[in-house]
Design an enzyme around this catalytic site. Sequence first.
Site, PDB file in Angstrom:
ATOM      1  CB  CYS A  78      -0.911  -0.008   1.223  1.00 44.25           C
ATOM      2  SG  CYS A  78      -2.026   1.416   1.287  1.00 44.25           S
ATOM      3  CB  CYS A  82      -1.563   4.130   7.957  1.00 42.82           C
ATOM      4  SG  CYS A  82      -2.762   4.733   6.730  1.00 42.82           S
ATOM      5  CB  CYS A 122     -14.921  -8.077   6.457  1.00 46.63           C
ATOM      6  SG  CYS A 122     -16.272  -7.850   7.631  1.00 46.63           S
ATOM      7  CB  CYS A 153     -18.071  -5.967   5.309  1.00 45.16           C
ATOM      8  SG  CYS A 153     -17.275  -4.425   5.854  1.00 45.16           S
ATOM      9  CB  CYS A 213     -18.162  -0.919   8.657  1.00 45.92           C
ATOM     10  SG  CYS A 213     -17.076  -1.699   9.873  1.00 45.92           S
ATOM     11  NE  ARG A 285     -17.113  -6.324  13.504  1.00 48.88           N
ATOM     12  CZ  ARG A 285     -17.494  -5.887  12.307  1.00 48.88           C
ATOM     13  NH1 ARG A 285     -16.710  -5.107  11.613  1.00 48.88           N
ATOM     14  NH2 ARG A 285     -18.662  -6.236  11.832  1.00 48.88           N
TER      15      ARG A 285
END
Length: 342
Positions: A78, A82, A122, A153, A213, A285
Amino acid sequence: MPSSHIPGTTPSAVHWHPQVAVADQATAADPWPVAQVQALFDMPFMDLMFHAQTVHHAHWPAGDIELATLLSVKTGGCPENCGYCPQSAAYYTGVKADKLMDVSEVVRAAQAAKEAGASRFCMGAAWRAPKDRDIAQVSAMISAVKALGLESCATLGMLAPHQAQALSDAGLDYYNHNLDTGPAYYRDVVSTREYQERLDTLAHVRAAGIRVCCGGIVGMGEEEVDRAALLAQLANMRPYPESVPINSLVRVPGTPLADSPPVDPLDFVRVIAVARIVMPQARIRLSAGRQQLGEAVQTLCFMAGANSIFYGDKLLVTGNPEAQSDSQLLAKLGLATFKVAP
C-alpha cells in the site's frame, strides 16, 4: 508519537460534519460536542459502565454477538504511510505484497467462515484507492459471498461515487473506512491521505445506499480528548455508522508506532462504553488487538456494550484469538450469536 515520525505533519483543514443527534440525547437535533463526549470519559468507571449497560439493554435486548470474519484479498504494497500499518510499502515489516485473490479462493474462505459460525464476511485490500477494474473483480467476490447467505463487507481504500455505486449494485452490505483517530491527531498518524478524504469516501458510500462500518484505533499515542473527538465525529454523522470497529493498536515491528506504550485496559473499556452511549443502535465491534486483551477485559467490553467481534485466526496480517477460544468464551458468558435471516 512525535509528529516527526511521519513526514508531512502540517495540520490540514477538516470540515466538521455535525450531523445527527442520536437516542440518549435530549432531542434528535442535538449534536454530541466533544466536551460532552469527554464528560462521559470523565465519569467514575462504575457509573460509566452502568450508563452504557442501560443504553445497551434498551437498544439490544437480545444481547447477541455478531461474528465477522475478515480476509485480506490483496495484501501489502500500500502506498499510504499509516504509522500503524504493516501493509504500508513505506515500512519493512516482512509483509509480502500479493496480487488480488481469485474469486474461487475467496468463496472457499467465505464458506469456511460460514461453517465456523460467522454471519458477516469482510474483504480487505491494501490499496490507496481501487481502480475500476479492481471494483469489477471485487464485485464478483461480493456476489459470490452473498450467494452463500452471508452479509458482505469490503474495505478497499478511497472510493469515487461511481465505484461506491458499483459495489452497491453488486449487493455490498457494508463498507469499512475507518477515521482512525480524532481530526487534531490525525496528521501524527498518516500524512498521505487527508481526513476530509476519508469523510468524502464515507459520504459516497452512504449516498450509494451501502451501510457504513467506521471506527478507529486506540493506543497510537493519542490523548483521551482525541478519542472523544473521534467518537464525537462518528456520533454526529447523519446517520452514524451501523458498525463501529474499535481497535487496540497491534504494535508491529518496523512501523513508526511499534514502540507506542500499551493502553491501560480499563481505558480501552471506557472507549467501548462511551461508543455505546453515543451510538446506541450501532454494532460496536471488538476488532484488532483483541488477542492481547485477555478474557477478563473482553468480558468487560461486552458488559460495556460491545456486540460484535472479528472471528477467526487472523485479521488481515495480524493475529486474532482462534475461533474455538472465542466460542468457549461466549459460551462461558452465556452470549448468543447473531444469525443472518434466511
